[in-house]
Design a protein around this motif. Sequence first.
Motif, PDB file in Angstrom:
ATOM      1  N   HIS A 338       5.720  20.038  -9.029  1.00 24.46           N
ATOM      2  CA  HIS A 338       5.606  18.965 -10.035  1.00 24.46           C
ATOM      3  C   HIS A 338       4.354  18.109  -9.818  1.00 24.46           C
ATOM      4  N   VAL A 339       3.380  18.666  -9.110  1.00 16.42           N
ATOM      5  CA  VAL A 339       2.067  18.033  -8.986  1.00 16.42           C
ATOM      6  C   VAL A 339       1.210  18.580 -10.122  1.00 16.42           C
ATOM      7  N   GLU A 340       0.708  17.701 -10.945  1.00 17.94           N
ATOM      8  CA  GLU A 340      -0.002  18.141 -12.142  1.00 17.94           C
ATOM      9  C   GLU A 340      -1.460  18.505 -11.870  1.00 17.94           C
ATOM     10  N   LYS A 341      -2.042  17.879 -10.843  1.00 14.57           N
ATOM     11  CA  LYS A 341      -3.462  18.129 -10.559  1.00 14.57           C
ATOM     12  C   LYS A 341      -3.583  19.247  -9.526  1.00 14.57           C
ATOM     13  N   ILE A 342      -3.883  20.433  -9.997  1.00 13.57           N
ATOM     14  CA  ILE A 342      -4.013  21.601  -9.117  1.00 13.57           C
ATOM     15  C   ILE A 342      -5.266  22.368  -9.510  1.00 13.57           C
ATOM     16  N   ARG A 343      -6.063  22.725  -8.527  1.00 14.57           N
ATOM     17  CA  ARG A 343      -7.248  23.543  -8.802  1.00 14.57           C
ATOM     18  C   ARG A 343      -7.359  24.640  -7.750  1.00 14.57           C
ATOM     19  N   THR A 344      -8.085  25.678  -8.083  1.00 14.11           N
ATOM     20  CA  THR A 344      -8.339  26.780  -7.157  1.00 14.11           C
ATOM     21  C   THR A 344      -9.794  26.742  -6.727  1.00 14.11           C
ATOM     22  N   ALA A 345     -10.009  26.658  -5.412  1.00  8.68           N
ATOM     23  CA  ALA A 345     -11.372  26.635  -4.856  1.00  8.68           C
ATOM     24  C   ALA A 345     -11.813  28.075  -4.610  1.00  8.68           C
ATOM     25  N   LYS A 346     -12.535  28.619  -5.556  1.00  7.76           N
ATOM     26  CA  LYS A 346     -13.005  29.998  -5.452  1.00  7.76           C
ATOM     27  C   LYS A 346     -14.209  30.135  -4.526  1.00  7.76           C
ATOM     28  N   PHE A 347     -14.930  29.014  -4.315  1.00  5.80           N
ATOM     29  CA  PHE A 347     -16.152  29.090  -3.511  1.00  5.80           C
ATOM     30  C   PHE A 347     -16.398  27.761  -2.837  1.00  5.80           C
ATOM     31  N   VAL A 348     -17.281  27.779  -1.843  1.00  9.56           N
ATOM     32  CA  VAL A 348     -17.595  26.577  -1.082  1.00  9.56           C
ATOM     33  C   VAL A 348     -18.509  25.655  -1.886  1.00  9.56           C
ATOM     34  N   THR A 349     -18.588  24.395  -1.460  1.00 10.20           N
ATOM     35  CA  THR A 349     -19.419  23.419  -2.160  1.00 10.20           C
ATOM     36  C   THR A 349     -20.889  23.513  -1.756  1.00 10.20           C
ATOM     37  N   HIS A 350     -21.195  24.240  -0.658  1.00 14.46           N
ATOM     38  CA  HIS A 350     -22.585  24.403  -0.239  1.00 14.46           C
ATOM     39  C   HIS A 350     -23.329  25.318  -1.217  1.00 14.46           C
ATOM     40  N   THR A 351     -24.648  25.166  -1.258  1.00 15.35           N
ATOM     41  CA  THR A 351     -25.476  26.081  -2.038  1.00 15.35           C
ATOM     42  C   THR A 351     -25.738  27.321  -1.190  1.00 15.35           C
ATOM     43  N   ILE A 352     -25.250  28.464  -1.643  1.00 16.85           N
ATOM     44  CA  ILE A 352     -25.350  29.719  -0.896  1.00 16.85           C
ATOM     45  C   ILE A 352     -26.233  30.699  -1.648  1.00 16.85           C
ATOM     46  N   ASN A 353     -27.225  31.232  -0.965  1.00 18.93           N
ATOM     47  CA  ASN A 353     -28.063  32.297  -1.517  1.00 18.93           C
ATOM     48  C   ASN A 353     -27.636  33.608  -0.874  1.00 18.93           C
ATOM     49  N   ALA A 354     -27.201  34.566  -1.688  1.00 20.66           N
ATOM     50  CA  ALA A 354     -26.713  35.818  -1.121  1.00 20.66           C
ATOM     51  C   ALA A 354     -26.844  36.965  -2.117  1.00 20.66           C
ATOM     52  N   THR A 355     -27.031  38.150  -1.569  1.00 21.29           N
ATOM     53  CA  THR A 355     -27.062  39.363  -2.389  1.00 21.29           C
ATOM     54  C   THR A 355     -25.836  40.234  -2.124  1.00 21.29           C
ATOM     55  N   GLN A 356     -25.069  39.900  -1.068  1.00 15.38           N
ATOM     56  CA  GLN A 356     -23.903  40.694  -0.692  1.00 15.38           C
ATOM     57  C   GLN A 356     -22.778  40.509  -1.727  1.00 15.38           C
ATOM     58  N   GLU A 357     -22.153  41.604  -2.102  1.00 14.37           N
ATOM     59  CA  GLU A 357     -21.105  41.569  -3.122  1.00 14.37           C
ATOM     60  C   GLU A 357     -19.909  40.741  -2.680  1.00 14.37           C
ATOM     61  N   ASP A 358     -19.581  40.765  -1.367  1.00 12.99           N
ATOM     62  CA  ASP A 358     -18.455  39.978  -0.867  1.00 12.99           C
ATOM     63  C   ASP A 358     -18.656  38.494  -1.119  1.00 12.99           C
ATOM     64  N   ILE A 359     -19.898  38.046  -1.011  1.00 16.28           N
ATOM     65  CA  ILE A 359     -20.205  36.634  -1.227  1.00 16.28           C
ATOM     66  C   ILE A 359     -20.270  36.333  -2.722  1.00 16.28           C
ATOM     67  N   LYS A 360     -20.930  37.193  -3.461  1.00 19.62           N
ATOM     68  CA  LYS A 360     -21.118  36.981  -4.898  1.00 19.62           C
ATOM     69  C   LYS A 360     -19.801  37.035  -5.676  1.00 19.62           C
ATOM     70  N   ALA A 361     -18.777  37.671  -5.090  1.00 17.42           N
ATOM     71  CA  ALA A 361     -17.483  37.782  -5.772  1.00 17.42           C
ATOM     72  C   ALA A 361     -16.846  36.413  -6.015  1.00 17.42           C
ATOM     73  N   LYS A 362     -17.112  35.458  -5.112  1.00 16.21           N
ATOM     74  CA  LYS A 362     -16.565  34.096  -5.227  1.00 16.21           C
ATOM     75  C   LYS A 362     -15.069  34.130  -5.543  1.00 16.21           C
ATOM     76  N   ASP A 363     -14.319  34.808  -4.662  1.00 14.91           N
ATOM     77  CA  ASP A 363     -12.877  34.954  -4.856  1.00 14.91           C
ATOM     78  C   ASP A 363     -12.057  34.202  -3.805  1.00 14.91           C
ATOM     79  N   GLY A 364     -12.705  33.328  -3.035  1.00 13.40           N
ATOM     80  CA  GLY A 364     -11.995  32.534  -2.040  1.00 13.40           C
ATOM     81  C   GLY A 364     -11.804  33.201  -0.690  1.00 13.40           C
ATOM     82  N   LYS A 365     -12.074  34.516  -0.617  1.00 11.34           N
ATOM     83  CA  LYS A 365     -11.830  35.233   0.634  1.00 11.34           C
ATOM     84  C   LYS A 365     -12.856  34.923   1.715  1.00 11.34           C
TER      85      LYS A 365
END
Length: 483
Positions: A338-365
């Motif tokens: 019953h908490v109305e404010k819910i969000r999903t953090a798919k990625f970090v707040t830092h600025t990340i430069n990457a070419t790796q697919e694992d990073i670019k996926a931005k799926d929280g893993k």
Amino acid sequence: MAAKEFIVAIELGSSKMTGIAGQKNLDGSITVLSVVKEDSSSFIRKGYVYNIDKTAQCLTNIIKKLENQLKTEILQVYVGVGGQSIRSVRNIVAKDLPADTRITQDMVIELMDANRNMKYQDQEILDAAVQEYKVDSQYQLDPVGIQASHLEGNFLNILERKTFYRNLNKCFEVAGINVAEMYLAPLALADAVLTEAEKRSGCALVDIGSDTTTVSVYSKNILRHLAVIPLGGNNITKDIATLQMEESDAERMKLKYASAYTDNNDIDSNLKYSIDLERQVESRKFIEIVEGRLEEIIENVWYQIPSEYYDKLLGGIILTGGGSNMSNIEQAFMNHTHVEKIRTAKFVTHTINATQEDIKAKDGKMNTVLGLLAKGDINCAGSAVSDDLFGNAKKESTPHPTTDQRQARQISEIPAGVIRTEAEKQKAEEERRRQQEEEDRQKREQEEAERQRIAAEKRENSFWNKAMKGIKKFGKSIVEEED
């Protein structure tokens, strides 16, 4: 950073062990240079290291692959510590003072040291988060300079079983990998995905992993509670597997069909999901199994949030980790908490430069390992590594160092979230013992000097000494009269 400077971080997950190397840029961004993953499901369970040799071998493999990709030797790494054995407990340390005593920084450090020296059966204190100080009857975040007759420190101690803490340290020792710093993974993750506003106004960070779910509660920018639940995405997979299928098929079906919440009106009782070309399963039964286990996870998450914060989560609930990718996950949490404010953090707040697919996926893993990478501040790069004709990496540098570049720190000098390694603890203990021996030596010298002073005074004031002085004085006066 220069071309041959980078940070290396390792996350020991229950399904995957991840190694990452990255450069920190002058503008505050991070450039990911390399990512390596190894399966860890056979020797790490729910964050526990069960097999030291296999874990050490996996660590060695990750370091070798990173070195081969970077063409540079890795001298040390940053390590994230998490898992089911971690829990938080509150502790109060009190000190009575003479009336109107002005509180000093040394008094505060004394309370912190006393708290850190608390003993818990079979548990090791990894970190201690200051909640607030009670000065007489008032609560203060910084009591230094205030006059009082009573000082209380309220602490949140983060504990882990001694066995697993030692096993973790042993793995890196066996692998010959130097640890620059160990960091509490949930705190590194929180710093990487939460906003200052969320921490300040109050929030719950829920990291849904493969074997565990970690709950971190923040309020007024302070960690108020930390718990690890032994339930995660793998439990949903195993439940699906009870529908007469292999776990590999169950995992595939979970990723393809599973939803955290499905309105009853949207369920088609005639619909079936394909297991393979020959077998199917009723969609309603599949949905009931997924939602049933997920409801259990959510209920356990809510149970871990202290009741005094139920109505203080103005920042809401923030979901992250691989398990947060399930469709309608936010709606499911909203329905049960019953908490109305819910969000999903798919990625970090830092600025990340990457070419790796694992990073670019931005799926929280990758959020936790990226958070660990952001915490690094010591160069982990050594000398260059060259390849011979047979493709084998050949190091052109000296062996790995046996000690890290950071001096042993006292408890009061350790930043929040940082865990002292066994090596650093030994250094600090040796330094403490040396200081204690020096203090004992000085005390003995002072006591001996005082004893000699008292003995001299006694001799000076003794009857025979006074008599001898009288005789000498009488003899001297006679001689003076004769002269």
